[in-house]
Scaffold this motif. Structure first.
Motif, PDB file in Angstrom:
ATOM      1  N   LYS A  69     -59.112  12.957 125.139  1.00 36.14           N
ATOM      2  CA  LYS A  69     -59.173  13.523 123.793  1.00 36.14           C
ATOM      3  C   LYS A  69     -59.758  14.932 123.878  1.00 36.14           C
ATOM      4  CE  LYS A  69     -61.285  12.826 119.231  1.00 36.14           C
ATOM      5  NZ  LYS A  69     -62.196  11.971 118.436  1.00 36.14           N
ATOM      6  N   MET A  70     -59.149  15.863 123.148  1.00 35.48           N
ATOM      7  CA  MET A  70     -59.596  17.249 123.184  1.00 35.48           C
ATOM      8  C   MET A  70     -60.942  17.426 122.487  1.00 35.48           C
ATOM      9  SD  MET A  70     -59.439  20.456 123.817  1.00 35.48           S
ATOM     10  CE  MET A  70     -57.946  20.291 124.778  1.00 35.48           C
ATOM     11  N   LEU A  71     -61.875  18.072 123.169  1.00 37.03           N
ATOM     12  CA  LEU A  71     -63.173  18.402 122.590  1.00 37.03           C
ATOM     13  C   LEU A  71     -63.306  19.898 122.303  1.00 37.03           C
ATOM     14  CD1 LEU A  71     -65.625  16.143 124.650  1.00 37.03           C
ATOM     15  CD2 LEU A  71     -64.654  15.731 122.378  1.00 37.03           C
ATOM     16  N   GLY A  72     -62.745  20.721 123.185  1.00 41.33           N
ATOM     17  CA  GLY A  72     -62.829  22.161 122.947  1.00 41.33           C
ATOM     18  C   GLY A  72     -62.393  22.967 124.150  1.00 41.33           C
ATOM     19  N   PHE A  73     -62.238  24.262 123.943  1.00 45.49           N
ATOM     20  CA  PHE A  73     -61.883  25.160 125.048  1.00 45.49           C
ATOM     21  C   PHE A  73     -62.478  26.535 124.800  1.00 45.49           C
ATOM     22  CE2 PHE A  73     -58.521  26.151 121.989  1.00 45.49           C
ATOM     23  CZ  PHE A  73     -58.409  27.536 122.093  1.00 45.49           C
ATOM     24  N   LYS A  74     -62.570  27.318 125.875  1.00 46.30           N
ATOM     25  CA  LYS A  74     -63.008  28.712 125.798  1.00 46.30           C
ATOM     26  C   LYS A  74     -62.081  29.545 126.672  1.00 46.30           C
ATOM     27  CE  LYS A  74     -67.856  27.629 124.869  1.00 46.30           C
ATOM     28  NZ  LYS A  74     -69.284  27.802 125.293  1.00 46.30           N
ATOM     29  N   ARG A  75     -61.736  30.720 126.195  1.00 44.58           N
ATOM     30  CA  ARG A  75     -60.785  31.587 126.917  1.00 44.58           C
ATOM     31  C   ARG A  75     -61.289  33.020 126.898  1.00 44.58           C
ATOM     32  NH1 ARG A  75     -56.139  34.880 126.182  1.00 44.58           N
ATOM     33  NH2 ARG A  75     -54.294  34.270 127.392  1.00 44.58           N
ATOM     34  N   ILE A  76     -61.331  33.681 128.067  1.00 40.88           N
ATOM     35  CA  ILE A  76     -61.740  35.085 128.141  1.00 40.88           C
ATOM     36  C   ILE A  76     -60.721  35.871 128.973  1.00 40.88           C
ATOM     37  CG2 ILE A  76     -64.183  34.496 127.938  1.00 40.88           C
ATOM     38  CD1 ILE A  76     -64.498  35.172 130.920  1.00 40.88           C
ATOM     39  N   LEU A 115     -61.677  27.531 130.105  1.00 37.11           N
ATOM     40  CA  LEU A 115     -62.426  26.296 130.324  1.00 37.11           C
ATOM     41  C   LEU A 115     -62.000  25.290 129.261  1.00 37.11           C
ATOM     42  CD1 LEU A 115     -66.034  27.758 130.824  1.00 37.11           C
ATOM     43  CD2 LEU A 115     -64.342  27.215 132.594  1.00 37.11           C
ATOM     44  N   VAL A 116     -61.813  24.039 129.663  1.00 34.28           N
ATOM     45  CA  VAL A 116     -61.425  22.971 128.732  1.00 34.28           C
ATOM     46  C   VAL A 116     -62.367  21.796 128.901  1.00 34.28           C
ATOM     47  CG1 VAL A 116     -59.664  21.205 128.269  1.00 34.28           C
ATOM     48  CG2 VAL A 116     -58.995  23.606 128.508  1.00 34.28           C
ATOM     49  N   GLU A 117     -62.786  21.207 127.770  1.00 34.02           N
ATOM     50  CA  GLU A 117     -63.654  20.031 127.793  1.00 34.02           C
ATOM     51  C   GLU A 117     -62.941  18.864 127.118  1.00 34.02           C
ATOM     52  OE1 GLU A 117     -68.253  18.780 126.700  1.00 34.02           O
ATOM     53  OE2 GLU A 117     -67.291  20.429 125.611  1.00 34.02           O
ATOM     54  N   LEU A 118     -62.959  17.715 127.785  1.00 35.92           N
ATOM     55  CA  LEU A 118     -62.287  16.526 127.274  1.00 35.92           C
ATOM     56  C   LEU A 118     -63.238  15.338 127.212  1.00 35.92           C
ATOM     57  CD1 LEU A 118     -59.045  16.613 129.484  1.00 35.92           C
ATOM     58  CD2 LEU A 118     -59.329  17.611 127.208  1.00 35.92           C
ATOM     59  N   GLU A 119     -62.884  14.415 126.362  1.00 38.61           N
ATOM     60  CA  GLU A 119     -63.515  13.105 126.386  1.00 38.61           C
ATOM     61  C   GLU A 119     -62.557  12.202 127.150  1.00 38.61           C
ATOM     62  OE1 GLU A 119     -63.881   9.647 123.161  1.00 38.61           O
ATOM     63  OE2 GLU A 119     -65.123  11.407 122.663  1.00 38.61           O
ATOM     64  N   GLU A 165     -51.354  17.135 122.533  1.00 36.41           N
ATOM     65  CA  GLU A 165     -52.045  15.918 122.089  1.00 36.41           C
ATOM     66  C   GLU A 165     -51.403  14.675 122.690  1.00 36.41           C
ATOM     67  OE1 GLU A 165     -54.162  14.426 118.040  1.00 36.41           O
ATOM     68  OE2 GLU A 165     -52.132  15.237 117.831  1.00 36.41           O
ATOM     69  N   GLU A 166     -50.086  14.639 122.753  1.00 40.44           N
ATOM     70  CA  GLU A 166     -49.389  13.505 123.358  1.00 40.44           C
ATOM     71  C   GLU A 166     -49.663  13.428 124.858  1.00 40.44           C
ATOM     72  OE1 GLU A 166     -45.541  13.205 120.315  1.00 40.44           O
ATOM     73  OE2 GLU A 166     -45.454  14.498 122.091  1.00 40.44           O
ATOM     74  N   TYR A 167     -49.717  14.592 125.511  1.00 40.81           N
ATOM     75  CA  TYR A 167     -50.035  14.611 126.943  1.00 40.81           C
ATOM     76  C   TYR A 167     -51.430  14.060 127.189  1.00 40.81           C
ATOM     77  CZ  TYR A 167     -51.529  16.513 131.445  1.00 40.81           C
ATOM     78  OH  TYR A 167     -52.034  16.642 132.712  1.00 40.81           O
ATOM     79  N   LEU A 168     -52.382  14.444 126.339  1.00 43.29           N
ATOM     80  CA  LEU A 168     -53.748  13.955 126.478  1.00 43.29           C
ATOM     81  C   LEU A 168     -53.806  12.450 126.247  1.00 43.29           C
ATOM     82  CD1 LEU A 168     -55.707  16.792 124.636  1.00 43.29           C
ATOM     83  CD2 LEU A 168     -55.690  16.340 127.087  1.00 43.29           C
ATOM     84  N   SER A 169     -53.109  11.977 125.234  1.00 42.03           N
ATOM     85  CA  SER A 169     -53.106  10.556 124.914  1.00 42.03           C
ATOM     86  C   SER A 169     -52.553   9.732 126.071  1.00 42.03           C
ATOM     87  CB  SER A 169     -52.281  10.305 123.652  1.00 42.03           C
ATOM     88  OG  SER A 169     -52.245   8.933 123.326  1.00 42.03           O
TER      89      SER A 169
END
Length: 330
Positions: free
Chosen positions: A299-306, A202-206, A290-294
């Motif tokens: 903007k990266m806020l966080g992620f979770k991986r299981i 899961l990835v969370e972005l602004e 980071e460049e891809y997001l820009s």
């Protein structure tokens, strides 16, 4: 154990089969009442099919239940239902380290759930997979990552737990909803990616979009970064890595100020490798995450991986020991 002993053991185990006389489409049990009288309970294939459709139990379980009930489908059904509940409780103690992760997203929020079973064969079963999809949907309807709350929530008119118990009885393996992980809110952008049913991210972005979040989630699945950004690295982890790097070069004979620069340079490289935003984006290999997001106003806020089964100690079967135990009458 000698080969001849194993053959003798298998022959002994097969001996009870002689109590059943097989005919083209029926199974017959002989029940001795007296030395001169024998009762026969005939069980047809049609009866087994009817009982199987009624209960969802396995064919051999249906056959045995019908023979025990002297051919009464009603009594066999009741017996299987009682046995099914007992089996579900008993199977709960068995190790379930296989399974699937399934994701679901809605309204800026994403969840991924892990459901475990005992074998990879069941992990591919359509009934098991359908259950996983429904549980993921139910997870979106609750707040937080509380598995107990998820298990007591509604799933098509009954609780998730009751649905799970019924599936255990039908499939014959221990099945457990192990965890639910969530990310995102109505004010952020989230995305989910599941790789081969084994890795869930899961990835969370602004800002950005769900597609951008999913692409970054795919990168996380492939590269398994430890942290989202360098600011997320705990100070104690940073100092531990600095101490390791210092120990690697302190015997080089170089001046202290040079050693310090070497350590800091290696530490920066370590953070670039372990932090998501500084890694090379795997889908293009021509820019950092980071460049891809820009480029996509995110903007990266966080992620979770299981990963399925991580942290579960799998049971190792010793067939030779089991045969030896059987031979000893244990």
């Amino acid at each position: 154990m000698k080969f001849s002993s194993v053959i003798l053991l298998l022959a002994t185990a097969a001996a009870p089969a002689a109590a059943f006389n097989m005919q083209p489409s029926t199974f017959v049990r002989k029940s001795s009442v007296s030395s001169s009288t024998t009762l026969f309970a005939e069980v047809s294939i049609a009866m087994i099919k009817e009982l199987r459709e009624e209960t969802g139990a396995g064919m051999m379980d249906c056959k045995k239940a019908l023979i025990t009930a002297d051919g009464s489908v009603e009594e066999a059904t009741a017996a299987l239902r009682k046995a099914g509940l007992a089996k579900a409780d008993k199977k709960a103690s068995r190790v379930a380290a296989e399974g699937k992760v399934v994701a679901a997203s809605s309204g800026g929020r994403s969840v991924v759930i892990e459901v475990n079973c005992e074998t990879d064969f069941v992990a591919k079963d359509s009934g098991f997979l359908g259950f996983c999809e429904k549980v993921a949907g139910a997870a979106l309807a609750i707040d937080g990552e509380n598995v107990d709350a998820l298990m007591s929530s509604d799933l098509e008119g009954q609780s998730v737990e009751d649905t799970r118990a019924a599936l255990v009885s039908k499939i014959g393996e221990n099945i457990q909803v192990r965890r639910v992980v969530e990310i995102g809110s109505s004010s952020t952008t989230s995305g989910a990616y599941v790789h081969m049913g084994k890795i869930g991210v899961l990835v969370e972005l602004e800002g950005g979009s769900e597609e951008v979040a999913q692409n970054v989630a795919m990168h996380v699945a492939a590269m398994d970064p430890l942290y989202a950004t360098k600011e997320d690295v705990p100070a104690e982890d940073l100092e531990k890595e600095r101490a390791i790097l210092t120990a690697q070069v302190e015997d080089s004979g170089k001046p202290a100020n040079i050693i310090e620069k070497m350590v800091e340079g290696r530490l920066r490289k370590y953070l670039e490798e372990k932090c998501l935003v500084s890694q090379t984006y795997v889908k293009t290999n021509d820019k950092t995450v980071e460049e891809y997001l820009s480029q996509n106003d995110a903007k990266m806020l966080g992620f979770k991986r299981i990963t399925v089964g991580e942290g579960i100690e799998k049971k190792t079967d010793d067939f030779a020991a089991e045969v030896a135990a059987m031979a000893g009458g244990n």
